[in-house]
Design a protein around this motif. Sequence first.
Motif, PDB file in Angstrom:
ATOM      1  N   ASP A   1     -32.509  42.339  25.016  1.00 50.97           N
ATOM      2  CA  ASP A   1     -33.072  40.991  24.921  1.00 50.97           C
ATOM      3  C   ASP A   1     -31.981  39.942  24.747  1.00 50.97           C
ATOM      4  O   ASP A   1     -32.035  38.868  25.347  1.00 50.97           O
ATOM      5  CB  ASP A   1     -34.068  40.906  23.764  1.00 50.97           C
ATOM      6  N   TRP A   2     -30.992  40.262  23.926  1.00 43.84           N
ATOM      7  CA  TRP A   2     -29.903  39.313  23.710  1.00 43.84           C
ATOM      8  C   TRP A   2     -29.128  39.085  24.998  1.00 43.84           C
ATOM      9  O   TRP A   2     -28.768  37.953  25.324  1.00 43.84           O
ATOM     10  CB  TRP A   2     -28.956  39.807  22.608  1.00 43.84           C
ATOM     11  N   LEU A   3     -28.842  40.126  25.746  1.00 41.70           N
ATOM     12  CA  LEU A   3     -28.109  39.970  27.002  1.00 41.70           C
ATOM     13  C   LEU A   3     -28.885  39.095  27.982  1.00 41.70           C
ATOM     14  O   LEU A   3     -28.295  38.256  28.671  1.00 41.70           O
ATOM     15  CB  LEU A   3     -27.807  41.337  27.619  1.00 41.70           C
ATOM     16  N   GLN A   4     -30.199  39.254  28.026  1.00 44.61           N
ATOM     17  CA  GLN A   4     -31.020  38.399  28.893  1.00 44.61           C
ATOM     18  C   GLN A   4     -30.989  36.948  28.423  1.00 44.61           C
ATOM     19  O   GLN A   4     -30.930  36.021  29.234  1.00 44.61           O
ATOM     20  CB  GLN A   4     -32.465  38.917  28.947  1.00 44.61           C
ATOM     21  N   GLN A   5     -31.014  36.755  27.115  1.00 46.10           N
ATOM     22  CA  GLN A   5     -30.960  35.407  26.562  1.00 46.10           C
ATOM     23  C   GLN A   5     -29.613  34.755  26.882  1.00 46.10           C
ATOM     24  O   GLN A   5     -29.556  33.585  27.269  1.00 46.10           O
ATOM     25  CB  GLN A   5     -31.177  35.466  25.052  1.00 46.10           C
ATOM     26  N   ALA A   6     -28.534  35.497  26.754  1.00 41.56           N
ATOM     27  CA  ALA A   6     -27.209  34.969  27.073  1.00 41.56           C
ATOM     28  C   ALA A   6     -27.099  34.648  28.562  1.00 41.56           C
ATOM     29  O   ALA A   6     -26.538  33.614  28.941  1.00 41.56           O
ATOM     30  CB  ALA A   6     -26.132  35.977  26.659  1.00 41.56           C
ATOM     31  N   ARG A   7     -27.650  35.520  29.394  1.00 38.70           N
ATOM     32  CA  ARG A   7     -27.623  35.263  30.841  1.00 38.70           C
ATOM     33  C   ARG A   7     -28.348  33.953  31.154  1.00 38.70           C
ATOM     34  O   ARG A   7     -27.867  33.130  31.928  1.00 38.70           O
ATOM     35  CB  ARG A   7     -28.270  36.417  31.606  1.00 38.70           C
ATOM     36  N   TYR A   8     -29.501  33.736  30.541  1.00 39.40           N
ATOM     37  CA  TYR A   8     -30.240  32.487  30.764  1.00 39.40           C
ATOM     38  C   TYR A   8     -29.401  31.284  30.317  1.00 39.40           C
ATOM     39  O   TYR A   8     -29.282  30.292  31.044  1.00 39.40           O
ATOM     40  CB  TYR A   8     -31.576  32.522  30.016  1.00 39.40           C
ATOM     41  N   PHE A   9     -28.831  31.356  29.132  1.00 35.31           N
ATOM     42  CA  PHE A   9     -28.017  30.258  28.595  1.00 35.31           C
ATOM     43  C   PHE A   9     -26.877  29.919  29.549  1.00 35.31           C
ATOM     44  O   PHE A   9     -26.667  28.760  29.908  1.00 35.31           O
ATOM     45  CB  PHE A   9     -27.475  30.655  27.216  1.00 35.31           C
ATOM     46  N   TYR A  10     -26.119  30.940  29.976  1.00 31.79           N
ATOM     47  CA  TYR A  10     -24.971  30.699  30.846  1.00 31.79           C
ATOM     48  C   TYR A  10     -25.385  30.221  32.233  1.00 31.79           C
ATOM     49  O   TYR A  10     -24.615  29.545  32.907  1.00 31.79           O
ATOM     50  CB  TYR A  10     -24.106  31.946  30.952  1.00 31.79           C
ATOM     51  N   THR A  11     -26.582  30.551  32.655  1.00 30.17           N
ATOM     52  CA  THR A  11     -27.084  30.070  33.938  1.00 30.17           C
ATOM     53  C   THR A  11     -27.462  28.593  33.854  1.00 30.17           C
ATOM     54  O   THR A  11     -27.243  27.837  34.795  1.00 30.17           O
ATOM     55  CB  THR A  11     -28.308  30.896  34.375  1.00 30.17           C
ATOM     56  N   GLN A  12     -27.993  28.169  32.707  1.00 31.35           N
ATOM     57  CA  GLN A  12     -28.486  26.799  32.537  1.00 31.35           C
ATOM     58  C   GLN A  12     -27.444  25.805  32.032  1.00 31.35           C
ATOM     59  O   GLN A  12     -27.506  24.619  32.338  1.00 31.35           O
ATOM     60  CB  GLN A  12     -29.680  26.794  31.575  1.00 31.35           C
ATOM     61  N   ILE A  13     -26.489  26.276  31.245  1.00 32.28           N
ATOM     62  CA  ILE A  13     -25.562  25.363  30.560  1.00 32.28           C
ATOM     63  C   ILE A  13     -24.718  24.498  31.497  1.00 32.28           C
ATOM     64  O   ILE A  13     -24.386  23.360  31.144  1.00 32.28           O
ATOM     65  CB  ILE A  13     -24.672  26.132  29.539  1.00 32.28           C
ATOM     66  N   PRO A  14     -24.368  24.933  32.715  1.00 30.20           N
ATOM     67  CA  PRO A  14     -23.571  24.037  33.566  1.00 30.20           C
ATOM     68  C   PRO A  14     -24.227  22.678  33.822  1.00 30.20           C
ATOM     69  O   PRO A  14     -23.532  21.670  33.981  1.00 30.20           O
ATOM     70  CB  PRO A  14     -23.395  24.836  34.864  1.00 30.20           C
ATOM     71  N   ALA A  15     -25.533  22.627  33.813  1.00 24.36           N
ATOM     72  CA  ALA A  15     -26.236  21.356  34.033  1.00 24.36           C
ATOM     73  C   ALA A  15     -26.036  20.388  32.861  1.00 24.36           C
ATOM     74  O   ALA A  15     -26.251  19.189  33.007  1.00 24.36           O
ATOM     75  CB  ALA A  15     -27.727  21.618  34.249  1.00 24.36           C
ATOM     76  N   TYR A  16     -25.614  20.910  31.730  1.00 30.69           N
ATOM     77  CA  TYR A  16     -25.426  20.095  30.530  1.00 30.69           C
ATOM     78  C   TYR A  16     -23.959  20.060  30.098  1.00 30.69           C
ATOM     79  O   TYR A  16     -23.646  19.741  28.957  1.00 30.69           O
ATOM     80  CB  TYR A  16     -26.282  20.655  29.385  1.00 30.69           C
ATOM     81  N   ASN A  17     -23.065  20.393  30.995  1.00 31.15           N
ATOM     82  CA  ASN A  17     -21.670  20.590  30.617  1.00 31.15           C
ATOM     83  C   ASN A  17     -20.891  19.303  30.367  1.00 31.15           C
ATOM     84  O   ASN A  17     -19.875  19.335  29.680  1.00 31.15           O
ATOM     85  CB  ASN A  17     -20.935  21.422  31.672  1.00 31.15           C
ATOM     86  N   ASP A  18     -21.317  18.171  30.887  1.00 31.20           N
ATOM     87  CA  ASP A  18     -20.516  16.947  30.748  1.00 31.20           C
ATOM     88  C   ASP A  18     -20.154  16.651  29.297  1.00 31.20           C
ATOM     89  O   ASP A  18     -18.986  16.404  28.986  1.00 31.20           O
ATOM     90  CB  ASP A  18     -21.235  15.747  31.359  1.00 31.20           C
ATOM     91  N   LEU A  19     -21.118  16.697  28.414  1.00 29.13           N
ATOM     92  CA  LEU A  19     -20.859  16.399  27.007  1.00 29.13           C
ATOM     93  C   LEU A  19     -20.002  17.490  26.367  1.00 29.13           C
ATOM     94  O   LEU A  19     -19.105  17.196  25.566  1.00 29.13           O
ATOM     95  CB  LEU A  19     -22.172  16.225  26.246  1.00 29.13           C
TER      96      LEU A  19
END
Length: 111
Positions: A60-78
Amino acid sequence: MENNSANLPFANNQPWQDDYQSAFLAYREYVSLAHIAYQNEPDVLYALRIDRPSASEATDWLQQARYFYTQIPAYNDLLNQKFGLKPEVWAQALMEIHALLDLENSELLSE
């Protein structure tokens, strides 16, 4: 966030455990930085799924990390502005999570 090493699929594989621990610690640090950067933006924390406790089971943690790393580039500016985190950081972290998931999946298929 707790790392439940008893639930690791490769409990007897030291290289896998080392990679898992490294990925886990990096994820925990990146989530902490995201919390600092977006502390006043609960919608972002929700979108990244870091507005709740992290999963404790390895899969479950690996899936959660995969989701985070997939989504975070959209919020990377800050994050880049505050902490100097470049998009390459997220790509590398995601590759590490995928490698762990691939090994885990191959182990599950061979059982």
